[in-house]
Design an enzyme around this catalytic site. Structure first.
Site, PDB file in Angstrom:
ATOM      1  N   TYR A  46     -11.391  14.386  -5.530  1.00 38.68           N
ATOM      2  CA  TYR A  46     -10.312  14.047  -6.133  1.00 38.68           C
ATOM      3  C   TYR A  46      -9.660  15.072  -6.875  1.00 38.68           C
ATOM      4  O   TYR A  46      -8.440  15.144  -6.948  1.00 38.68           O
ATOM      5  CB  TYR A  46     -10.984  13.132  -7.444  1.00 38.68           C
ATOM      6  CG  TYR A  46      -9.975  12.646  -8.370  1.00 38.68           C
ATOM      7  CD1 TYR A  46      -9.225  11.575  -8.392  1.00 38.68           C
ATOM      8  CD2 TYR A  46      -9.753  13.430  -9.699  1.00 38.68           C
ATOM      9  CE1 TYR A  46      -8.389  11.119  -9.271  1.00 38.68           C
ATOM     10  CE2 TYR A  46      -8.894  13.015 -10.630  1.00 38.68           C
ATOM     11  CZ  TYR A  46      -8.309  11.574 -10.661  1.00 38.68           C
ATOM     12  OH  TYR A  46      -7.369  11.365 -11.508  1.00 38.68           O
TER      13      TYR A  46
ATOM     14  N   ASP B 250       0.751  -1.094  -0.174  1.00 39.58           N
ATOM     15  CA  ASP B 250      -0.113   0.120   0.086  1.00 39.58           C
ATOM     16  C   ASP B 250       0.868   1.289   0.026  1.00 39.58           C
ATOM     17  O   ASP B 250       1.765   1.367   0.831  1.00 39.58           O
ATOM     18  CB  ASP B 250      -1.056  -0.086   1.256  1.00 39.58           C
ATOM     19  CG  ASP B 250      -1.940   0.910   1.240  1.00 39.58           C
ATOM     20  OD1 ASP B 250      -1.724   2.296   0.960  1.00 39.58           O
ATOM     21  OD2 ASP B 250      -3.277   0.748   1.509  1.00 39.58           O
TER      22      ASP B 250
END
Length: 250
Positions: free
Chosen positions: A153, A68
């Site tokens: 975003y 990750d």
């Protein structure tokens, strides 16, 4: 950590986050073809293994790490598994379409964690291990200019552009270049999660009437990853078929 496929002692080493799908996968193939040993960094272990196997089957030099991007220790271990760090490409990202009033705190934080903190971690750790002449390439987005339906975003990608400039200023004394590629709408597994009608509507807004291919973006990333362009730093290059120029009458 995937097994080492080919020797890297004479090769520059490039790490690509999000490297097992979409723009990231196209980038690892392009960089491997350009002569780099590429480390495919992605949280999807099966996709990492498949990507490394594909590159190896082509006779290219690659390894992989299923981690990750927000796990600093795992990122450090991945970087330290190689003898050198020449290039870091930060292509990992997430996107979930939501109206502004539907985004909760948890969703906003998760987007910032992956899209911005994840860039910061590997860029910082990569820079600590780079010799002069190293290159960092972030992947931002045309979406940083604004848009509806994905405020989290937009915020994360605008942050990437700001972070790119700040890193470039601080790292120029070490002769490490930092630049960003801002893709327009691109045909990737992430954008294909959109409902079909929304995807078609997005494509219709592109000047060419088509989404970019991941390879279109990968070629631009490879430009900044090349040692030949190390004197360019702090720049954001929009790769969007000209949509960011405006003047479309829409």
């Amino acid at each position: 950590m995937m097994a080492h496929m080919m020797g890297t002692s004479t090769k520059e080493v490039a790490f690509v986050t999000g490297g097992a799908s979409g723009i990231g996968r196209a980038t690892v193939e392009k960089l491997a073809c350009d002569g780099f040993h590429v480390v495919v960094v992605d949280r999807n272990a099966d996709a990492v293994e498949a990507t490394v196997a594909h590159l190896s089957g082509l006779g290219l030099s690659a390894t992989g790490a299923a981690v990750d991007v927000c796990d600093r220790q795992a990122i450090c271990d991945t970087l330290d598994a190689q003898q050198r760090v020449d290039v870091v490409v930060c292509a990992a990202g997430i996107y979930t379409p939501r109206h502004f009033d539907e985004i909760d705190d948890e969703a906003f934080r998760r987007t910032l964690d992956v899209n911005l903190l994840g860039v910061f971690i590997i860029a910082q750790e990569g820079a600590r291990r780079m010799a002069p002449g190293g290159r960092i390439v972030t992947v931002s987005s045309r979406g940083a200019l604004g848009g509806r339906g994905f405020a989290d975003y937009v915020a994360s990608k605008a942050g990437v552009i700001g972070l790119t400039r700040a890193m470039a200023i601080e790292l120029r004394a070490k002769q490490i270049s930092v630049n960003s590629i801002a893709p327009g709408f691109t045909d990737t597994p992430m954008t294909r999660t959109m409902p079909a009608d929304q995807y078609a509507a997005a494509v219709a807004l592109e000047p060419s009437g088509a989404a970019a291919a991941p390879s279109d973006i990968a070629h631009a990333i490879a430009f900044f990853a090349s040692a030949d362009t190390r004197f360019i730093t702090g720049q954001t290059l929009f790769v969007d078929g000209g949509k960011s120029l405006g003047g479309l009458g829409i």
